[in-house]
Scaffold this motif. Structure first.
Motif, mmCIF file in Angstrom:
data_model
loop_
_atom_site.group_PDB
_atom_site.id
_atom_site.type_symbol
_atom_site.label_atom_id
_atom_site.label_comp_id
_atom_site.label_asym_id
_atom_site.label_seq_id
_atom_site.Cartn_x
_atom_site.Cartn_y
_atom_site.Cartn_z
ATOM 1 N N LYS A 10 -13.782 -3.701 -1.719
ATOM 2 C CA LYS A 10 -14.050 -2.274 -1.629
ATOM 3 C C LYS A 10 -13.927 -1.784 -0.183
ATOM 4 N N GLY A 11 -13.237 -0.666 -0.026
ATOM 5 C CA GLY A 11 -13.048 -0.101 1.300
ATOM 6 C C GLY A 11 -11.819 -0.611 2.026
ATOM 7 N N GLU A 12 -11.149 -1.621 1.457
ATOM 8 C CA GLU A 12 -9.936 -2.154 2.079
ATOM 9 C C GLU A 12 -8.707 -1.470 1.496
ATOM 10 N N ALA A 13 -7.870 -0.940 2.359
ATOM 11 C CA ALA A 13 -6.633 -0.288 1.923
ATOM 12 C C ALA A 13 -5.586 -1.343 1.601
ATOM 13 N N ILE A 14 -4.932 -1.198 0.447
ATOM 14 C CA ILE A 14 -3.858 -2.109 0.036
ATOM 15 C C ILE A 14 -2.578 -1.294 -0.065
ATOM 16 N N ASP A 15 -1.653 -1.545 0.844
ATOM 17 C CA ASP A 15 -0.417 -0.760 0.898
ATOM 18 C C ASP A 15 0.479 -0.982 -0.298
ATOM 19 N N VAL A 16 0.594 -2.245 -0.717
ATOM 20 C CA VAL A 16 1.462 -2.595 -1.844
ATOM 21 C C VAL A 16 0.708 -3.531 -2.772
ATOM 22 N N LEU A 17 0.583 -3.163 -4.038
ATOM 23 C CA LEU A 17 0.006 -4.042 -5.046
ATOM 24 C C LEU A 17 1.130 -4.446 -5.992
ATOM 25 N N ILE A 18 1.353 -5.741 -6.115
ATOM 26 C CA ILE A 18 2.447 -6.254 -6.951
ATOM 27 C C ILE A 18 1.870 -7.023 -8.124
ATOM 28 N N CYS A 19 1.961 -6.446 -9.307
ATOM 29 C CA CYS A 19 1.519 -7.108 -10.540
ATOM 30 C C CYS A 19 2.676 -7.970 -11.036
ATOM 31 N N ASN A 20 2.605 -9.243 -10.711
ATOM 32 C CA ASN A 20 3.717 -10.156 -10.950
ATOM 33 C C ASN A 20 3.440 -11.174 -12.052
ATOM 34 N N ASP A 22 1.143 3.180 2.618
ATOM 35 C CA ASP A 22 2.344 3.095 1.772
ATOM 36 C C ASP A 22 2.091 3.557 0.338
ATOM 37 N N ARG A 23 0.919 3.210 -0.235
ATOM 38 C CA ARG A 23 0.495 3.654 -1.567
ATOM 39 C C ARG A 23 1.501 3.286 -2.666
ATOM 40 N N LYS A 24 1.894 2.012 -2.713
ATOM 41 C CA LYS A 24 2.888 1.560 -3.679
ATOM 42 C C LYS A 24 2.266 0.621 -4.707
ATOM 43 N N LEU A 25 2.445 0.958 -5.966
ATOM 44 C CA LEU A 25 1.907 0.200 -7.088
ATOM 45 C C LEU A 25 3.090 -0.317 -7.907
#
Length: 223
Positions: free
Chosen positions: A66-76, A122-125
């Motif tokens: 919580k509170g950590e920004a994740i620029d790219v989340l890759i559901c692989n 980046d805000r990439k999902l």
């Protein structure tokens, strides 16, 4: 520093995503059922033991970050579901398990981490899907796998609409037919050809790409 989170990170495409981003100096949250293989990879890697269908564990991980920004989340993370692939051999349990891993689990990851991604630059999902999930390109068979990836594609299209106000870029990627445990030795691409190309596509994504379906080389695919 930019941050990426990858599921199914201990082998195949997922492991190479970890290597690619770590080599670029990114902070990498690498999630896998058996994360021991990640010990050999150099970089700012944070290994998390995670079964993506354990939704309480998914929520706990999200709460822990919580509170950590994740620029790219890759559901692989994904499964092949071959035992429920052919007409006359449809196994309901395998079908349900295939949908659980390939369709429901990525959506639960997206739901748990949407605010982490929204808080980033980046805000990439990203969801790793398949050309086999394209209704336009359907040439038969692979029932469970195709249907699960079509469901995943539909979910990501919905996500692109529902998170537009947060500025997210929701995209599904086809990695190509790759020489992995799932793809087999007859596949036409190596991991070294697929993953760096996908990373390049992810790098280049812009807001106008939200809700689109791309091949590993950046070509757009039909739904």
């Amino acid at each position: 520093m930019s941050t990426v989170l990858v599921t199914g990170a201990a082998r195949g495409l997922g492991l190479d995503f970890v290597k690619q981003y770590a080599a670029r100096g990114w902070k990498v949250h690498a999630c896998a059922r058996s994360p021991e293989a990640l010990k050999q990879v150099k970089g700012d890697i944070h290994a998390h033991k995670l079964e993506v269908t354990d939704y309480e564990a998914v929520k706990a991980l999200a709460a822990g970050l919580k509170g950590e920004a994740i620029d790219v989340l890759i559901c692989n993370a994904g499964v092949a579901g071959r035992e429920a692939g052919d007409l006359g051999r449809i196994d309901p349990k395998v079908w349900r398990d295939t949908f659980e891993v390939n369709a429901l689990a990525p959506l639960m990851m997206a739901e748990a981490f949407v605010d982490h991604v929204a808080a980033s630059k980046d805000r990439k999902l990203i969801a790793i899907s398949s050309r086999l999930g394209s209704i336009t390109h359907n040439d038969g068979a692979r029932y469970a796998y195709r249907a699960s990836k079509t469901a995943l594609n539909m979910e990501w299209k919905s996500l692109s609409k529902d998170t537009a106000g947060k500025g997210l870029i929701c995209v599904v990627l086809h990695p190509g037919w790759v020489q992995t445990d799932m793809g087999g030795g007859s596949a036409t691409l190596t991991i070294d050809q697929s993953v760096p190309a996908m990373v390049k596509v992810i790098d280049g994504l812009k807001s106008s790409d939200n809700g689109r379906f791309f091949n590993y080389d950046g070509a757009e695919l039909p739904w």
